[in-house]
Enzyme design. Structure first.
Site, mmCIF file in Angstrom:
data_model
loop_
_atom_site.group_PDB
_atom_site.id
_atom_site.type_symbol
_atom_site.label_atom_id
_atom_site.label_comp_id
_atom_site.label_asym_id
_atom_site.label_seq_id
_atom_site.Cartn_x
_atom_site.Cartn_y
_atom_site.Cartn_z
ATOM 1 N N ASP A 9 0.872 -1.156 0.000
ATOM 2 C CA ASP A 9 0.000 0.000 0.000
ATOM 3 C C ASP A 9 0.922 1.224 0.000
ATOM 4 O O ASP A 9 2.085 1.123 0.380
ATOM 5 C CB ASP A 9 -0.901 -0.031 1.245
ATOM 6 C CG ASP A 9 -1.794 1.186 1.335
ATOM 7 O OD1 ASP A 9 -2.416 1.552 0.324
ATOM 8 O OD2 ASP A 9 -1.871 1.786 2.431
ATOM 9 N N ASP A 11 0.101 5.084 0.985
ATOM 10 C CA ASP A 11 -0.026 6.020 2.104
ATOM 11 C C ASP A 11 -0.081 5.268 3.428
ATOM 12 O O ASP A 11 -0.938 4.415 3.636
ATOM 13 C CB ASP A 11 -1.276 6.887 1.939
ATOM 14 C CG ASP A 11 -1.255 7.684 0.640
ATOM 15 O OD1 ASP A 11 -0.160 7.956 0.119
ATOM 16 O OD2 ASP A 11 -2.347 8.030 0.136
#
Length: 181
Positions: A9, A11
């Site tokens: 992922d 952020d």
């Protein structure tokens, strides 16, 4: 030799998260140790792919062109640390769009699996939010939670999929994987 693919992922895993969205390249700030970890993983033969929800596009907070500039900054920073991102997969839709690519649905992961011609069981995803963990498990892969970003809150909610490994940050994940685990 089997492909060693790690899905990340963005952020809260690679860079600092912002509840107000990362809306410009200048707002993209790497989490300490994440770039070096990506460099170490790359040098050890891991392929790194980013899978990220970017509903800020659908919400009109930034354009796909701006998102591409943010990702260009990320690519450059990772490269300068000796790492390489093979690809970035992103969902530009909002929750109300009911698309199949928005995490926690597994569409993005299934797309990665098809493009890399690997089995879902061979996929590992590192995330900081419940939707990241649910997404990879729904696709048939393995989940790793980091405590950066939303990770501490996600861990405290006590809804982790069975078998989820938990580490303080991406650097700790890299140490674990590089030790042959």
């Amino acid at each position: 030799m089997q492909l060693k693919l790690l899905i990340l992922d963005r952020d809260g895993v690679i860079n600092e998260d912002d509840p107000g969205y990362i809306k410009s390249p200048e707002e993209w700030i790497p989490i300490p140790g994440s770039l070096e970890a990506m460099g170490e993983l790359t040098r050890a033969g891991w392929s790194l792919v980013v899978a990220t929800n970017q509903s800020g596009v659908a919400r009109g907070y930034y354009t796909v062109e701006t998102l591409n500039r943010i990702h260009a900054r990320m690519y450059k920073a990772v490269n300068e640390a000796g790492g390489h991102i093979d690809a970035v997969f992103f969902c530009p839709h909002g929750p109300e769009d009911h698309c199949g690519c928005r995490k926690p649905l597994p569409g993005m992961i299934l797309d990665i699996v098809r493009r890399y011609n690997i089995q879902p069981a061979d996929c590992i995803m590192v995330g900081d939010s419940q939707r990241d963990l649910d997404c990879i498990v729904a696709a048939g892969g393995r989940a790793i939670l980091v405590r950066t970003g939303n990770g501490t809150k996600t861990e405290a909610a006590d809804k982790l999929p069975v078998g989820t490994l938990v580490f303080n940050d991406l650097a700790a994940v890299a140490r674990h994987l590089l030790a042959g685990n």
